[in-house]
Scaffold this motif. Sequence first.
Motif, PDB file in Angstrom:
ATOM      1  N   LYS A  16      -9.541 -22.916 -12.888  1.00 26.79           N
ATOM      2  CA  LYS A  16     -10.250 -22.835 -11.172  1.00 26.79           C
ATOM      3  C   LYS A  16      -9.722 -23.737 -10.565  1.00 26.79           C
ATOM      4  O   LYS A  16      -9.277 -23.545  -9.274  1.00 26.79           O
ATOM      5  CB  LYS A  16     -11.554 -22.412 -11.354  1.00 26.79           C
ATOM      6  N   PHE A  20      -7.244 -23.469  -7.348  1.00 25.90           N
ATOM      7  CA  PHE A  20      -7.763 -23.867  -6.061  1.00 25.90           C
ATOM      8  C   PHE A  20      -6.853 -24.725  -5.380  1.00 25.90           C
ATOM      9  O   PHE A  20      -6.545 -24.613  -4.019  1.00 25.90           O
ATOM     10  CB  PHE A  20      -9.235 -24.333  -6.221  1.00 25.90           C
ATOM     11  N   THR A  21      -6.329 -25.779  -6.004  1.00 23.90           N
ATOM     12  CA  THR A  21      -5.657 -27.110  -5.317  1.00 23.90           C
ATOM     13  C   THR A  21      -4.253 -26.625  -5.164  1.00 23.90           C
ATOM     14  O   THR A  21      -3.663 -26.509  -4.073  1.00 23.90           O
ATOM     15  CB  THR A  21      -5.494 -27.970  -6.634  1.00 23.90           C
ATOM     16  N   SER A  73      -6.336 -13.050  -6.842  1.00 26.10           N
ATOM     17  CA  SER A  73      -7.608 -13.313  -6.389  1.00 26.10           C
ATOM     18  C   SER A  73      -8.075 -12.911  -5.158  1.00 26.10           C
ATOM     19  O   SER A  73      -9.510 -12.493  -4.970  1.00 26.10           O
ATOM     20  CB  SER A  73      -7.621 -15.083  -6.359  1.00 26.10           C
ATOM     21  N   PHE A  89     -10.134 -18.459  -3.099  1.00 26.70           N
ATOM     22  CA  PHE A  89     -10.055 -19.663  -3.935  1.00 26.70           C
ATOM     23  C   PHE A  89     -11.181 -20.231  -4.761  1.00 26.70           C
ATOM     24  O   PHE A  89     -11.199 -21.177  -5.505  1.00 26.70           O
ATOM     25  CB  PHE A  89      -8.655 -20.602  -3.774  1.00 26.70           C
ATOM     26  N   LEU A  90     -12.294 -20.046  -3.720  1.00 24.70           N
ATOM     27  CA  LEU A  90     -13.561 -20.664  -4.098  1.00 24.70           C
ATOM     28  C   LEU A  90     -14.034 -20.165  -5.488  1.00 24.70           C
ATOM     29  O   LEU A  90     -14.689 -20.827  -6.478  1.00 24.70           O
ATOM     30  CB  LEU A  90     -14.727 -20.457  -3.219  1.00 24.70           C
ATOM     31  N   PRO A  92     -11.647 -18.143  -7.968  1.00 25.17           N
ATOM     32  CA  PRO A  92     -10.207 -17.208  -8.158  1.00 25.17           C
ATOM     33  C   PRO A  92     -10.183 -16.346  -9.377  1.00 25.17           C
ATOM     34  O   PRO A  92     -11.024 -16.503 -10.328  1.00 25.17           O
ATOM     35  CB  PRO A  92      -9.262 -18.405  -8.397  1.00 25.17           C
TER      36      PRO A  92
END
Length: 250
Positions: A16, A20-21, A73, A89-90, A92
């Motif tokens: 995750k 996110f990154t 996502s 993406f908080l 995904p």
Amino acid sequence: MGKRTSRLRNINIVRKFVHFTVGLFTYPGIAIMNKLRIHGMEHLKGLPAHNVLFVSNHQTYFVDVITFFHILSARKWGKKDRLGIPYYFLNPYTRVNYVAAEQTMKSSWLSRLFLLAGGLTVKRTWNENSNEKRTGLDPSDTRKIQRALDRNWVITFPQGTTTPYAPARKGTALIIKHHKPIVIPVVINGFSRAFNKTGVTLKRKGTLLTVTFKPPLQIDYNASAQEITNQLMDAIEQSKQYMPEVLQHG
């Protein structure tokens, strides 16, 4: 490093974080500086959580797969044909693996980081820059992909190269014959014009990027590996019938 990386990429919180990154870093290039058009997301509705194989043509080493992660996502958050704001993406969608060449995933810090997002490294049985004969996947790599299908969705590129209209490896067809997954063909376009092949650097802004998910293939699992390979190549529009005439006579 190999065993530690393998353990880390199986930890969901690590996946995750990488999604996110990498997702936030690449979103502007995919959806703001260029124009992303998504077709066929309705074909993803109702799919089981495992034993689904996405088979796609290939244009860049990383941005193709990263865009799939964006789309899957966004779909998890109810998007139908666009990404929208990347708040997806908080939380995904991480139940997805992708197949990549082992050499490629050792080439840079970006590739090593992205490996933690669910990469399945396979050994190339040929060299993209040589005249070596293309053969199938290594048996251990085939088993690796089959184990991933038992748990997740898997994204693969049967051509194993970013060269358009290159012949496919039969390894993908053998996995399909043995494991009988739901096979979703995907056709992408525009990525080789917008991004450099080996990273996420923009080459050109304002490019139309398209990702088209087609209906699940109706596959005769008793057909030969070559017949299934031919069916895959037709579905991802990389067979000879889709090749521009200038290339056919080149």
